[in-house]
Design a protein around this motif. Structure first.
Motif, short mmCIF file in Angstrom:
data_model
loop_
_atom_site.label_atom_id
_atom_site.label_comp_id
_atom_site.label_asym_id
_atom_site.label_seq_id
_atom_site.Cartn_x
_atom_site.Cartn_y
_atom_site.Cartn_z
N ASN A 1 40.49 9.63 -76.17
CA ASN A 1 39.63 8.64 -75.55
C ASN A 1 40.39 7.40 -75.12
O ASN A 1 40.15 6.86 -74.04
CB ASN A 1 38.51 8.23 -76.52
CG ASN A 1 37.18 8.67 -75.94
OD1 ASN A 1 37.13 9.17 -74.82
ND2 ASN A 1 36.10 8.48 -76.68
N ASN A 2 41.32 6.96 -76.01
CA ASN A 2 42.14 5.79 -75.65
C ASN A 2 42.91 6.05 -74.38
O ASN A 2 43.01 5.18 -73.52
CB ASN A 2 43.14 5.48 -76.78
CG ASN A 2 42.40 4.95 -77.99
OD1 ASN A 2 41.21 4.67 -77.90
ND2 ASN A 2 43.09 4.84 -79.10
N ILE A 3 43.50 7.27 -74.27
CA ILE A 3 44.29 7.61 -73.08
C ILE A 3 43.42 7.53 -71.83
O ILE A 3 43.80 6.94 -70.83
CB ILE A 3 44.87 9.04 -73.21
CG1 ILE A 3 45.97 9.03 -74.27
CG2 ILE A 3 45.42 9.52 -71.88
CD1 ILE A 3 46.65 10.36 -74.44
N VAL A 4 42.21 8.11 -71.91
CA VAL A 4 41.30 8.13 -70.77
C VAL A 4 41.01 6.70 -70.32
O VAL A 4 41.08 6.38 -69.13
CB VAL A 4 40.00 8.89 -71.12
CG1 VAL A 4 38.94 8.68 -70.05
CG2 VAL A 4 40.29 10.37 -71.29
N GLU A 5 40.70 5.83 -71.28
CA GLU A 5 40.40 4.43 -70.94
C GLU A 5 41.61 3.74 -70.32
O GLU A 5 41.49 3.02 -69.34
CB GLU A 5 39.92 3.66 -72.18
CG GLU A 5 38.53 4.06 -72.66
CD GLU A 5 37.50 4.20 -71.53
OE1 GLU A 5 37.42 3.27 -70.69
OE2 GLU A 5 36.82 5.25 -71.45
N ILE B 1 44.07 5.08 -68.68
CA ILE B 1 44.28 5.59 -67.32
C ILE B 1 43.33 4.91 -66.35
O ILE B 1 43.72 4.46 -65.27
CB ILE B 1 44.09 7.13 -67.28
CG1 ILE B 1 45.26 7.81 -68.01
CG2 ILE B 1 43.99 7.64 -65.86
CD1 ILE B 1 45.10 9.30 -68.22
N LYS B 2 42.05 4.79 -66.77
CA LYS B 2 41.05 4.17 -65.88
C LYS B 2 41.39 2.71 -65.61
O LYS B 2 41.14 2.19 -64.53
CB LYS B 2 39.66 4.28 -66.49
CG LYS B 2 39.07 5.68 -66.42
CD LYS B 2 37.65 5.61 -66.94
CE LYS B 2 37.04 6.96 -67.11
NZ LYS B 2 35.71 6.87 -67.71
N ALA C 1 49.60 7.34 -63.92
CA ALA C 1 49.42 6.02 -64.53
C ALA C 1 50.59 5.65 -65.44
O ALA C 1 50.65 4.55 -65.98
CB ALA C 1 48.11 6.02 -65.34
N GLY C 2 51.52 6.60 -65.60
CA GLY C 2 52.67 6.35 -66.47
C GLY C 2 52.27 6.25 -67.93
O GLY C 2 52.78 5.42 -68.69
N VAL C 3 51.31 7.11 -68.34
CA VAL C 3 50.84 7.09 -69.73
C VAL C 3 51.38 8.34 -70.44
O VAL C 3 51.31 9.44 -69.89
CB VAL C 3 49.29 7.12 -69.77
CG1 VAL C 3 48.79 7.18 -71.21
CG2 VAL C 3 48.72 5.91 -69.07
N GLU C 4 51.94 8.17 -71.64
CA GLU C 4 52.41 9.31 -72.43
C GLU C 4 51.22 10.15 -72.83
O GLU C 4 50.24 9.64 -73.39
CB GLU C 4 53.10 8.81 -73.71
CG GLU C 4 54.57 8.57 -73.55
CD GLU C 4 55.35 9.83 -73.20
OE1 GLU C 4 55.16 10.87 -73.87
OE2 GLU C 4 56.14 9.79 -72.23
N TYR C 5 51.28 11.46 -72.53
CA TYR C 5 50.14 12.30 -72.90
C TYR C 5 50.63 13.55 -73.63
O TYR C 5 51.37 14.33 -73.07
CB TYR C 5 49.34 12.67 -71.65
CG TYR C 5 48.42 13.87 -71.83
CD1 TYR C 5 47.42 13.85 -72.80
CD2 TYR C 5 48.56 15.01 -71.04
CE1 TYR C 5 46.58 14.93 -72.97
CE2 TYR C 5 47.71 16.09 -71.22
CZ TYR C 5 46.73 16.06 -72.18
OH TYR C 5 45.90 17.14 -72.36
N GLN C 6 50.23 13.69 -74.86
CA GLN C 6 50.54 14.90 -75.63
C GLN C 6 49.25 15.68 -75.83
O GLN C 6 48.31 15.16 -76.43
CB GLN C 6 51.12 14.53 -77.02
CG GLN C 6 52.56 14.08 -76.98
CD GLN C 6 53.49 15.13 -76.37
OE1 GLN C 6 53.30 16.33 -76.57
NE2 GLN C 6 54.46 14.68 -75.60
N PRO C 7 49.16 16.92 -75.31
CA PRO C 7 47.92 17.68 -75.51
C PRO C 7 47.61 17.80 -76.99
O PRO C 7 48.51 18.02 -77.80
CB PRO C 7 48.24 19.04 -74.91
CG PRO C 7 49.44 18.84 -74.04
CD PRO C 7 50.18 17.67 -74.59
N LEU D 1 46.65 12.67 -64.01
CA LEU D 1 46.39 11.23 -63.93
C LEU D 1 47.26 10.45 -64.91
O LEU D 1 47.66 9.32 -64.64
CB LEU D 1 44.90 10.96 -64.17
CG LEU D 1 43.98 11.46 -63.05
CD1 LEU D 1 42.52 11.37 -63.45
CD2 LEU D 1 44.21 10.67 -61.76
N ALA D 2 47.54 11.05 -66.07
CA ALA D 2 48.42 10.38 -67.04
C ALA D 2 49.79 10.16 -66.40
O ALA D 2 50.39 9.09 -66.53
CB ALA D 2 48.54 11.23 -68.30
#
Length: 407
Positions: free
Chosen positions: A2-6, A8-9, A89-95, A85-86
């Motif tokens: 959820n934090n990642i989604v926010e 990114i937005k 946005a340059g956001v680290e995303y680990q599935p 999108l991660a």
């Protein structure tokens, strides 16, 4: 998650993002407006708001956030959209959790294909690639174009890629899954040898396979990757990764015959051009195009086989709800030859004068019979044309076609 989604937005402006897909998006007070990319309309009822991070269409009631838009636009799962999108946005995303075996194999195959793409590209640009570079030049392609399309060269060696990949930690299994090697009784052997390599990149910008053109004599002239977990040639259009925005902006796509045609057109600035991968058009190709536009021009070779293929392809597109016109280049030239000889403007004139499918098919039939037509000739022609008319799902267009054929 959820934090990642926010995050990114917060980082991505939805209006800026949507403009890549809908170039007509214009500011209107606090919001942005355009004609909806998801249904056909004349007056803009698609809106989006940077402040709220949402889009909504008053025409088809589609709406949601940046994730919903990308999922619908590119037909992605939520996780695929999140990954894309991660990245943006340059956001680290680990599935979260463990990947399924299938997903892990897909990720490995992608990495392996990217590795091979760089290997082949270095072969082309480096020592030993001189002859192939000469050939590319003889086809009027520049060095910048070869770099943009990441063209490569598979040397005529049986284990060039296999050995280099192994030395870099890739397994034979990963190479096989990616369609890059064949298991023989003597061990793994390269799938491509002595070929000019065209990386095949899907509309999401991922390398999913290759096409290789033989240098010198040999069969087949073009060799595509075998079907793999990432690659199915009936679902991919060459050049769509570059052509997508231009197709949306132009409001039409142009279908050509081969890789070289697409590359030459893009180099000349005609960027709404794509080609199927040496296979006939399928319903999957039609669905893919439909995400970008309703209008397609099929450019074909004016020989008998080319005409039959154009007609077959056009009918498949029509059955899937696209509006199709057909065009041929004079003197039987390829697009790259035609552009080299007459320039981009002349080429676009040919496209602008494309014939409606029913006109094209009617002319074709009329040419088969001597004038004036005998009654039985008319019967024969009508029974041919009736099949084309029957395939037109749009009632109004169908009525127009019937009127045209009758006249």
């Amino acid at each position: 998650n959820n934090n990642i989604v926010e995050t990114i937005k917060e980082r991505l402006d939805i209006a800026e993002f949507i403009r890549q897909y809908v170039p007509g998006l214009k500011r209107s007070g606090k919001t942005w407006k355009a004609c909806c990319p998801f249904h056909k309309e004349k007056t803009p009822s698609f809106t989006c708001s940077s402040e709220k991070g949402l889009y909504y269409c008053f025409g088809c009631q589609e709406g949601g956030d940046i994730f919903a838009f990308l999922m619908k636009m590119e037909n992605l799962t939520f996780n695929e959209a999140l990954r894309k999108l991660a990245d943006l946005a340059g956001v680290e995303y680990q599935p979260a959790g463990q990947l399924s075996g299938e997903e892990q194999r897909r990720i490995d195959a992608r990495k392996t294909l990217d590795f091979a793409k760089q290997f082949y590209h270095r072969n082309l640009m480096g020592h030993g690639g001189e002859k192939v570079r000469e050939y590319i030049k003889s086809r009027n392609l520049t060095k910048e174009t070869a770099e943009k399309f990441e063209l490569g060269f598979a040397k005529n060696e049986s284990t060039g890629l296999c050995q280099y990949a192994r030395a870099n930690g890739y397994t034979d299994a990963a190479l096989k899954t990616a369609g890059l090697c064949v298991q023989t009784q003597y061990g793994a052997r390269d799938y491509y040898r002595g070929r000019l390599m065209f990386p095949i990149i899907n509309q999401r910008g991922e390398t999913v396979g290759f096409g290789g053109r033989i240098l010198g004599d040999g069969e087949p002239k073009y060799l595509n990757s075998p079907d793999t977990i990432l690659f199915s040639k009936s679902r991919i259009l060459y050049g769509l990764n570059f052509a997508g925005p231009a197709i949306r902006k132009n409001g039409r796509a142009v279908l050509l015959e081969g890789y070289m045609d697409v590359i030459a057109c893009h180099q000349a600035g005609v960027q709404n051009t794509v080609a199927p991968l040496g296979t006939s058009l399928t319903a999957d190709h039609a669905k893919l195009l439909k995400r970008y536009t309703q209008n397609v021009i099929v450019l074909f070779d004016p020989d008998a086989a080319g005409i039959r293929a154009a007609l077959r392809g056009a009918l498949i597109l029509i059955e899937n709800g696209l509006f199709v016109k057909v065009a041929a280049l004079p003197e039987g030239l390829d697009p790259d030859e035609y552009i080299a000889k007459y320039g981009k403007e002349a080429f676009e004139k040919v496209l602008d004068s494309a014939q409606d499918l029913i006109e094209f098919h009617t002319r074709l039939q009329l040419d088969l019979y001597e004038q004036p037509l005998k009654p039985q000739d008319k019967t024969a022609i009508v029974s041919e044309l009736v099949e084309t008319v029957a395939k037109q799902p749009d009632e109004i267009v169908r009525r127009e076609w019937i009127k045209y054929v009758a006249e």
